[in-house]
Design a protein around this motif. Structure first.
Motif, PDB file in Angstrom:
ATOM      1  N   ASN A 259       0.781  -1.242   0.000  1.00  0.00           N
ATOM      2  CA  ASN A 259       0.000   0.000   0.000  1.00  0.00           C
ATOM      3  C   ASN A 259       0.812   1.291   0.000  1.00  0.00           C
ATOM      4  OD1 ASN A 259      -2.572  -0.640  -0.403  1.00  0.00           O
ATOM      5  ND2 ASN A 259      -3.313  -0.267   1.673  1.00  0.00           N
ATOM      6  N   SER A 278      -5.582  -0.308  -5.460  1.00  0.00           N
ATOM      7  CA  SER A 278      -6.731  -0.383  -4.554  1.00  0.00           C
ATOM      8  C   SER A 278      -6.262  -0.119  -3.132  1.00  0.00           C
ATOM      9  CB  SER A 278      -7.399  -1.763  -4.652  1.00  0.00           C
ATOM     10  OG  SER A 278      -6.867  -2.625  -3.667  1.00  0.00           O
ATOM     11  N   GLU A 280      -6.647  -1.892  -0.728  1.00  0.00           N
ATOM     12  CA  GLU A 280      -6.418  -3.162  -0.037  1.00  0.00           C
ATOM     13  C   GLU A 280      -4.930  -3.532  -0.094  1.00  0.00           C
ATOM     14  OE1 GLU A 280      -7.724  -7.690  -0.954  1.00  0.00           O
ATOM     15  OE2 GLU A 280      -9.218  -6.136  -1.345  1.00  0.00           O
TER      16      GLU A 280
HETATM   17  K   LIG Z   1      -2.929  -1.801  -2.688  1.00  0.00           K
END
Ligand SMILES: [K+]
Ligand SMILES: Nc1nc2c(ncn2[C@@H]2O[C@H](COP(=O)(O)OP(=O)(O)OP(=O)(O)O)[C@@H](O)[C@H]2O)c(=O)[nH]1
Ligand SMILES: [Mg+2]
Length: 492
Positions: A259, A278, A280
């Motif tokens: 991330n 994303s 996530e």
């Molecule tokens: K990610």
């Protein structure tokens, strides 16, 4: 062409002569003798298309298509009506150029037809040429191969031409142009001449060692020449990989904890949605590689899985692949979330990946690293900046684009170091083949220095020079030639 040039010691007395000529009588290009023709400009509808011929029947073909008894003046564009010799049907009003050999690209008689670029015109002229006795369609790279066989280009220049045609970035174009201009070839020829002189000195000593007329210190002279050559070769081999990287692309790998925004950066730099982004953590699993032009340098940019432990088997495999890819990187883009520097994954990443690459001294490190703190938009304007104990870094926001110019400038500097600057400095070795022969030459010079026996010393010099000759294509095997010429398209 080399053989037997230097066996007589008398030649040493005569001094150096121009030994490094281009290949003039080597194996003829396959099927030479026939006159070849092809469309030399790109396929498809276009304003002007260039069709050319090469070979002894070129002039005849030109006369037949223009229904003229005389050839136009050499190397001047002349407007002529082209007609099909079988039906007499007009095909196009075209510019024709007549290049009598040897002053032509291939060294043979050549003709260029600059016709209107419609597919019907092009195929009409090609068919008309095919109907002339003695003419046949060219194979891929056959024009260049003939130029090589006729001594118009040496092998490194042929490689430069192939690279120029395929160059996609500015830096690649500069490097290819320098190679086409013969810089690497000239350098090798100069070295080969030095070896020829040294060899002549050694041979002279073998033949006339006892002769009073022989200059004093001929062997010492040879030693001095060989030592200087070793230094020059060593310097070139030291940055051997740089030219190859410039030709085939430097490996830049984006890495960091999950991330951090790695995929966001890859998409930003490649200006296309290569990777899924994303919120996530653990989104990217496979290594995703995309070719990009970064500040004029060709780069293979890899997005990788975020590095962390204690995850499921699929993500673990992703992390393993990421680490593998990291080992192959020429330049590592290490990325952290600027607003998350205290997290265990950030600290772990700094302590392992960043610290281990940073610990190598710049001279012995084969890898370079740029530390990027992303998500600068999340840092409060007034609050304390990132941790003071961080190594040198750049601030970036993939979201707002702030800091991107600074990152691109830093990348340009790093890539110039990784690939070499093609507009200055000595010519770069662009292929593994170049490196192989220079190393072979250097090894043979090592044998020369070690040999106690003069005959063996002379043989070592011969081997050393053989490598330089092969680099520029003298005595090049047909296999190597086939590989190199396969890079060309038909019509080149
Ligand atoms: K990610
Ligand atoms: N505020 C802010 N958010 C960002 C920035 N860059 C990326 N993000 C967000 O951060 C999240 C993760 O981004 P990714 O690009 O998927 O990060 P990654 O490092 O590839 O993640 P993994 O592949 O899961 O390791 C996404 O929600 C992005 O929209 C930024 O500069 N600022
Ligand atoms: Mg990702």
């Amino acid at each position: 062409m080399w053989r037997g040039l230097w066996t007589l010691a008398a030649q040493a007395a005569r001094g150096p002569r121009r030994l490094c000529t281009r290949r003039s009588s080597g194996a003829p290009a396959p099927g030479s003798g026939a006159t070849i023709f092809a469309l030399s400009s790109g396929q498809g509808r276009c304003g002007i298309a260039v069709i050319r011929t090469s070979g002894p029947s070129s002039g005849h073909a030109l006369r037949i298509l223009t229904a003229a008894r005389d050839l136009p003046p050499a190397r001047h564009a002349s407007l002529r009506l082209l007609s099909d010799p079988r039906s007499g049907e007009p095909l196009d009003r075209a510019l024709v150029l007549w290049f009598p050999g040897p002053r032509s690209f291939t060294g043979e008689d050549c003709v260029e037809f600059h016709v209107h670029g419609g597919p019907a015109v092009v195929s009409g002229v090609l068919q008309a040429l095919g109907s002339v006795p003695g003419l046949r369609p060219a194979e891929a790279g056959e024009f260049t191969r003939r130029a090589f066989a006729n001594g118009k280009l040496n092998l490194t220049e042929v490689e430069g031409l192939a690279d120029l045609i395929h160059a996609e970035t500015e830096a690649q174009r500069r490097q290819a142009l320098r190679q086409l201009d013969g810089e690497l070839g000239h350098l090798c020829c100069g070295w080969a001449e030095t070896l020829t002189k040294a060899l002549a000195h050694v041979e002279a000593y073998i033949d006339f060692g006892e002769d009073d007329n022989l200059e004093e210190g001929v062997l010492e002279q040879a030693d001095v020449e060989v030592r200087a050559l070793e230094v020059a070769l060593g310097a070139h081999l030291q940055d051997a990989r740089r030219g190859q990287r410039l030709r085939s692309g430097a490996h830049v790998v984006v890495t960091g904890p999950p991330n951090a925004g790695k995929s966001s950066l890859v998409n930003l730099l490649s200006r296309k949605p290569v990777s899924i982004v994303s919120p996530e953590p653990g989104t990217t699993r496979d290594v995703l590689e995309t070719p990009v032009d970064l500040a004029g340098f060709p780069v293979l940019l890899s997005d990788t899985a975020g590095l962390r432990e204690g995850v499921g088997p699929v993500e673990q495999e992703g992390v393993r692949r990421a680490r593998d890819r990291l080992e192959q990187a020429d330049l590592i883009l290490a990325m952290l979330d600027a607003s998350d520097l205290a997290s265990p994954s950030s600290c772990n990443f700094l302590a392992t990946v960043v610290a281990s690459v940073g610990a190598q001294s710049p001279s012995d490190s084969s890898q370079r690293l740029l530390l990027v703190l992303n998500k600068s938009d999340l840092l409060s304007r007034k609050g304390p900046g990132p941790r003071p104990d961080l190594p040198p870094h750049l601030l970036l926001s993939c979201l707002t684009g702030e800091g991107l110019d600074g990152l691109l400038e830093a990348l340009r500097k790093e890539l110039a170091a990784v690939c070499g600057d093609p507009s200055t400095g000595s010519p770069l070795l662009t292929r593994a083949r170049h490196q192989h022969h220079l190393q072979g030459c250097l090894d043979a010079l090592g044998h020369y220095k070690q040999s106690k026996d003069l005959a063996l010393a002379a043989e070592a010099l011969r081997v050393a020079r053989g490598h330089l000759t092969q680099l520029t294509g003298g005595g090049g095997t047909e296999e190597i030639l086939d590989i190199i010429f396969r890079d060309f398209c038909v019509g080149k």
